[in-house]
Scaffold this motif. Structure first.
Motif, PDB file in Angstrom:
ATOM      1  N   LEU A  25       0.801  -1.210  -0.116  1.00 42.87           N
ATOM      2  CA  LEU A  25       0.075   0.181  -0.002  1.00 42.87           C
ATOM      3  C   LEU A  25       0.682   1.355   0.003  1.00 42.87           C
ATOM      4  N   ARG A  26       2.062   1.216   0.811  1.00 44.59           N
ATOM      5  CA  ARG A  26       2.851   2.390   0.608  1.00 44.59           C
ATOM      6  C   ARG A  26       3.663   2.532  -0.748  1.00 44.59           C
ATOM      7  N   GLN A  27       3.844   1.350  -1.600  1.00 40.52           N
ATOM      8  CA  GLN A  27       4.285   1.428  -2.711  1.00 40.52           C
ATOM      9  C   GLN A  27       3.168   2.101  -3.766  1.00 40.52           C
ATOM     10  N   ILE A  28       1.966   1.771  -3.468  1.00 40.30           N
ATOM     11  CA  ILE A  28       1.066   2.299  -4.513  1.00 40.30           C
ATOM     12  C   ILE A  28       1.104   3.927  -4.204  1.00 40.30           C
ATOM     13  N   SER A  29       0.907   4.167  -2.838  1.00 40.60           N
ATOM     14  CA  SER A  29       0.878   5.702  -2.382  1.00 40.60           C
ATOM     15  C   SER A  29       1.828   6.582  -3.122  1.00 40.60           C
ATOM     16  N   ALA A  30       3.224   5.810  -2.897  1.00 35.48           N
ATOM     17  CA  ALA A  30       4.404   6.575  -3.442  1.00 35.48           C
ATOM     18  C   ALA A  30       4.305   6.670  -5.027  1.00 35.48           C
TER      19      ALA A  30
END
Length: 149
Positions: A25-30
């Motif tokens: 999810l952090r990859q997606i946000s980035a």
């Protein structure tokens, strides 16, 4: 909005101590943030859900390609990691059109732009993208459109 759903899911995953889900999810946000920055400099105004959906579709496509490469290379453990990431990413994507719905949309677009031959394929694809960009698989649509002429 999809962006808000991703933020809420990130918080939930962090509270539940789900490390892999949180990382994805952090990859997606980035990636979304990177795209936001790129769009700011381009001067184009893209609706938020459309921007997020395009980022998610690109990430999903990358995961599918990686899965194929890892399976072909005999790296099943890496393919499993990519599959779990793909499942998380696809959870935020809107439901894609079926093949029959795509055919109907193509026929409607052909009538709208007055397509008579394969030379008009670009116009039809542009019409499809403007109307159904987030819910139609453009690769499938292209293949169906080529057969229809």
């Amino acid at each position: 909005m999809i962006r808000d759903d991703i933020k809420a899911a990130t918080i939930t995953a962090m509270k539940a101590k789900e490390k892999e889900r949180t990382a994805t999810l952090r990859q997606i946000s980035a990636k979304i943030k990177d795209r936001d920055i790129a769009e700011r400099t381009s001067g184009k105004e893209i609706p938020d859900d459309e921007l997020v959906t395009s980022v998610l579709q690109k990430m999903a496509k990358q995961r599918r390609e990686s899965i194929t490469m890892y399976v072909d290379g005999g790296r099943e453990e890496l393919a499993d990691k990519e599959r779990s990431e793909l499942a998380i990413i696809e959870g935020f994507l809107p439901q894609m059109m079926s093949e029959e719905e795509t055919k109907a949309a193509i026929e409607a677009a052909k009538v709208t732009v007055g397509a008579a031959s394969i030379k008009d394929m670009g116009k039809v694809m542009a019409e499809l993208k403007s109307k159904y960009g987030a819910v139609v698989d453009m690769g499938t649509a292209s293949a169906i459109l080529k057969k229809s002429f």
